[in-house]
Every structure is written in structure tokens, then in C-alpha cells.
Design a protein around this motif. Sequence first.
Motif, mmCIF file in Angstrom:
data_model
loop_
_atom_site.group_PDB
_atom_site.id
_atom_site.type_symbol
_atom_site.label_atom_id
_atom_site.label_comp_id
_atom_site.label_asym_id
_atom_site.label_seq_id
_atom_site.Cartn_x
_atom_site.Cartn_y
_atom_site.Cartn_z
ATOM 1 N N ALA A 1 -3.219 38.674 -64.933
ATOM 2 C CA ALA A 1 -4.107 39.708 -65.455
ATOM 3 C C ALA A 1 -5.163 40.080 -64.417
ATOM 4 O O ALA A 1 -5.491 41.268 -64.231
ATOM 5 N N VAL A 2 -5.694 39.078 -63.719
ATOM 6 C CA VAL A 2 -6.667 39.340 -62.656
ATOM 7 C C VAL A 2 -6.027 40.163 -61.539
ATOM 8 O O VAL A 2 -6.641 41.094 -61.004
ATOM 9 N N ILE A 3 -4.783 39.813 -61.192
ATOM 10 C CA ILE A 3 -4.078 40.560 -60.148
ATOM 11 C C ILE A 3 -3.906 42.021 -60.559
ATOM 12 O O ILE A 3 -4.088 42.942 -59.749
ATOM 13 N N GLN A 4 -3.561 42.244 -61.828
ATOM 14 C CA GLN A 4 -3.373 43.621 -62.296
ATOM 15 C C GLN A 4 -4.682 44.401 -62.243
ATOM 16 O O GLN A 4 -4.699 45.589 -61.900
ATOM 17 N N ILE A 5 -5.800 43.739 -62.574
ATOM 18 C CA ILE A 5 -7.102 44.407 -62.492
ATOM 19 C C ILE A 5 -7.390 44.806 -61.049
ATOM 20 O O ILE A 5 -7.873 45.913 -60.762
ATOM 21 N N THR A 6 -7.079 43.900 -60.116
ATOM 22 C CA THR A 6 -7.279 44.198 -58.702
ATOM 23 C C THR A 6 -6.439 45.391 -58.275
ATOM 24 O O THR A 6 -6.913 46.296 -57.572
ATOM 25 N N ASN A 7 -5.175 45.420 -58.704
ATOM 26 C CA ASN A 7 -4.299 46.546 -58.368
ATOM 27 C C ASN A 7 -4.791 47.851 -58.965
ATOM 28 O O ASN A 7 -4.562 48.930 -58.407
ATOM 29 N N SER B 1 -7.783 56.685 -61.744
ATOM 30 C CA SER B 1 -7.666 55.284 -62.154
ATOM 31 C C SER B 1 -7.191 55.130 -63.600
ATOM 32 O O SER B 1 -6.557 54.137 -63.946
ATOM 33 N N SER B 2 -7.523 56.114 -64.443
ATOM 34 C CA SER B 2 -7.084 56.030 -65.845
ATOM 35 C C SER B 2 -5.557 56.043 -65.935
ATOM 36 O O SER B 2 -4.966 55.303 -66.726
ATOM 37 N N LEU B 3 -4.918 56.872 -65.112
ATOM 38 C CA LEU B 3 -3.449 56.917 -65.127
ATOM 39 C C LEU B 3 -2.869 55.659 -64.483
ATOM 40 O O LEU B 3 -1.839 55.157 -64.944
ATOM 41 N N VAL B 4 -3.516 55.142 -63.436
ATOM 42 C CA VAL B 4 -3.074 53.875 -62.850
ATOM 43 C C VAL B 4 -3.109 52.780 -63.915
ATOM 44 O O VAL B 4 -2.173 51.985 -64.058
ATOM 45 N N GLY B 5 -4.199 52.753 -64.694
ATOM 46 C CA GLY B 5 -4.308 51.766 -65.764
ATOM 47 C C GLY B 5 -3.224 51.922 -66.808
ATOM 48 O O GLY B 5 -2.664 50.928 -67.286
ATOM 49 N N LEU B 6 -2.899 53.169 -67.160
ATOM 50 C CA LEU B 6 -1.843 53.421 -68.147
ATOM 51 C C LEU B 6 -0.486 52.952 -67.625
ATOM 52 O O LEU B 6 0.300 52.346 -68.366
ATOM 53 N N VAL B 7 -0.211 53.201 -66.334
ATOM 54 C CA VAL B 7 1.057 52.775 -65.732
ATOM 55 C C VAL B 7 1.150 51.246 -65.712
ATOM 56 O O VAL B 7 2.183 50.666 -66.066
ATOM 57 N N LEU B 8 0.059 50.580 -65.307
ATOM 58 C CA LEU B 8 0.061 49.114 -65.278
ATOM 59 C C LEU B 8 0.183 48.538 -66.684
ATOM 60 O O LEU B 8 0.871 47.538 -66.896
ATOM 61 N N LEU B 9 -0.490 49.182 -67.652
ATOM 62 C CA LEU B 9 -0.396 48.723 -69.038
ATOM 63 C C LEU B 9 1.037 48.872 -69.550
ATOM 64 O O LEU B 9 1.583 47.962 -70.188
ATOM 65 N N SER B 10 1.669 49.999 -69.254
ATOM 66 C CA SER B 10 3.054 50.231 -69.687
ATOM 67 C C SER B 10 3.984 49.178 -69.108
ATOM 68 O O SER B 10 4.853 48.634 -69.795
ATOM 69 N N LEU C 1 7.443 67.813 -60.412
ATOM 70 C CA LEU C 1 7.491 68.274 -61.794
ATOM 71 C C LEU C 1 6.095 68.644 -62.290
ATOM 72 O O LEU C 1 5.083 68.189 -61.741
ATOM 73 N N PRO C 2 6.006 69.491 -63.335
ATOM 74 C CA PRO C 2 4.700 69.821 -63.910
ATOM 75 C C PRO C 2 3.988 68.571 -64.422
ATOM 76 O O PRO C 2 4.612 67.557 -64.726
ATOM 77 N N GLU C 3 2.653 68.661 -64.523
ATOM 78 C CA GLU C 3 1.851 67.508 -64.934
ATOM 79 C C GLU C 3 2.265 66.975 -66.298
ATOM 80 O O GLU C 3 2.243 65.772 -66.542
ATOM 81 N N GLY C 4 2.668 67.869 -67.196
ATOM 82 C CA GLY C 4 3.067 67.430 -68.529
ATOM 83 C C GLY C 4 4.284 66.519 -68.523
ATOM 84 O O GLY C 4 4.480 65.723 -69.445
ATOM 85 N N LEU C 5 5.117 66.636 -67.496
ATOM 86 C CA LEU C 5 6.310 65.796 -67.383
ATOM 87 C C LEU C 5 6.089 64.612 -66.440
ATOM 88 O O LEU C 5 6.732 63.567 -66.591
ATOM 89 N N SER C 6 5.202 64.773 -65.476
ATOM 90 C CA SER C 6 5.020 63.733 -64.470
ATOM 91 C C SER C 6 4.417 62.458 -65.058
ATOM 92 O O SER C 6 4.814 61.352 -64.696
ATOM 93 N N ARG C 7 3.487 62.611 -65.980
ATOM 94 C CA ARG C 7 2.856 61.419 -66.573
ATOM 95 C C ARG C 7 3.848 60.584 -67.386
ATOM 96 O O ARG C 7 3.941 59.366 -67.185
ATOM 97 N N PRO C 8 4.615 61.195 -68.317
ATOM 98 C CA PRO C 8 5.625 60.402 -69.023
ATOM 99 C C PRO C 8 6.653 59.787 -68.089
ATOM 100 O O PRO C 8 7.135 58.671 -68.324
ATOM 101 N N LEU C 9 6.974 60.495 -67.007
ATOM 102 C CA LEU C 9 7.949 59.983 -66.058
ATOM 103 C C LEU C 9 7.413 58.741 -65.337
ATOM 104 O O LEU C 9 8.149 57.790 -65.082
ATOM 105 N N LEU C 10 6.125 58.743 -65.014
ATOM 106 C CA LEU C 10 5.497 57.574 -64.400
ATOM 107 C C LEU C 10 5.560 56.370 -65.328
ATOM 108 O O LEU C 10 5.850 55.243 -64.908
ATOM 109 N N VAL C 11 5.276 56.610 -66.611
ATOM 110 C CA VAL C 11 5.310 55.519 -67.599
ATOM 111 C C VAL C 11 6.740 54.993 -67.750
ATOM 112 O O VAL C 11 6.963 53.774 -67.780
ATOM 113 N N LEU C 12 7.704 55.912 -67.842
ATOM 114 C CA LEU C 12 9.100 55.492 -67.975
ATOM 115 C C LEU C 12 9.557 54.711 -66.743
ATOM 116 O O LEU C 12 10.275 53.710 -66.858
#
Length: 285
Positions: A214-220, A24-33, A78-89
Motif C-alpha cells: 500500500a505504501v508503494i502504491q501511494i509512492t507511485n 493524479s486523480s486519474l493515476v489514483g483511479l488506475v492504481l485503485l482499479s 481516442l476521445p477523453e470519454g473513451l480513454s479513461r475507461p480504457l485505462l481502467v480496463l
Amino acid sequence: MASFFIVGVGIVLPAWIAFHAGGSSLVGLVLLSSSVAGFVLAPLSGYIVDRHSRLIVTAAGQAIRASGLFMLALVQVLPEGLSRPLLVLSAILGAFGYALLAGAMSGLLQSLIPETERMTFNMRLSFFNQAGLAMGTGVAGYAIDRLGSTMAAVLSACIALAILPLLGMLTRTPSGRRSMKGLNPLSASREAFRYLLNEPQSLSAAVTVGLAFAVIQITNLLLPGFVIHALGGGSDLFGMLEMTAAIAGMTALAVAGIPALARKMARATATVLAGAAASLIVLSL
């Protein structure tokens, strides 16, 4: 409808991939980005829409969204080190592409439809947007379950590009370009803020819509973990729940499209909002 099919895919696919890549932390980072990119790039998108052909900007927005979906296909390999930045991008590209597309399509609507008919037509358009959203969320969940997230991302990107020729039907309409002499993205944004400050009702509507999203994003953010841990389901159930929400939106638009009911709802806005808040509290328990 076709374009919002891709928006629906973009709700389910990145969240599901992000949850399995980092919880969920990465989901939150993607939604925040995505949200921050939308907020920061919206003034630039509006400036671009006003300075260039809206047909070209619409196509560019769709192509940018397709490139964001293609990036999702690489996350699993891709390796985890690249996959996270790629998700954000990918999230940033999706937000920028959507801002361009939404702004350009709104401008095309204004140039195609007489002013007295715009509200009625916009309600119809919103209904079909929700229909596309419902199909996109449901199909994305099913495709991930059957084909895997990588193949689902590639197919979704190809569909996004396949939609581009539909814009050819609009080539005989005005492009909607207008002069923006003396304005740059910063001054154009200041002009927009001044308008909102001088129009309290518009400012109130903008703030209310922002809080609702914002509520919708929290639900997602919460939904993928809830589906897996509490319901023991997979991506097909996740897509079905998002699809149900979109269908409920279609129903709401159909009800709001009936003038007599719309007037009653307008007089009871506070009651409707209080009921929505109460339902969220009950469901959370």
C-alpha cells in the motif's frame, strides 16, 4: 527476469499516461482499479492455476498482460470519454494477467525444485525479478521520452508476446495440475482464509506485506506529479527513480541472502520497519 521486465514497464507506462490524461486523480483511479482487481480476481486466479496446466496458465497470463499494454497505446488517440475507461480496463487486465502468471510460476517452482532448496532458489529468483523490474522501469521511462507513450506501449506489448516462446523450455517439466474435486473459487477462498486464521504468523506476514505494498502504491501515485512539478523532469527521470527503487530492492535481497545477516535482520524486524517509516517521513519533508 524477462517477465518482470514487463511488470516494470507496467509500473511506469500506465501511471505516466494516466497523469497526462487526467492528473493524479486519474493515476489514483488506475492504481485503485488494479489493486481491487487483483484482490477480487486473486481467488479466481488461484482456482484456475490449480485446475489447469500451469504452463498454459502462465502463457495466458502473459498474453492478457500484453493485451492490457496494447490498450494503453489507444489511450492517446481516442476521445477523453473513451480513454479513461480504457485505462481502467488496461489496469484490470494487467492485474488479472499478473495474478495468473505469478500463481502459475509459483506452482512450477514447487514442481521443479526440491522442497529443501525452494527458499534458497526463491531468493535467487526474487533477485532476478528485481533486476527485470529495474530494467523495465528504466527502459519504459526512456522509451516514453524518446518514442512517445503510444509507441512505447506497442513495443512493450510486442515484447510481452515475444517472451512467450521462452516457456517452451519448460515443456518437459511436470505441468503441475492437481485435482480440485469438490472445490469452487468460493470454497477454495474459504479454505485459504481458514488456513490464515489458524496460522497467526502467516496472517501477520500477509497483513504486513499488504501494508508495505500500500505504501508503494501511494509512492507511485505521488511520483509523476513530483517529477513534473517539483523536479521539472520528464518520463526519463520518472523511470530512473523507479529503477533506483528496484535496484535498492535487489541490494536488499542480496543482503538478505547472506544467512548471518538475514538472522540479525530477523531479530531486528521492528527496528528495520521503524527505520523505513522514519525515512519516509524525512523524505516527505
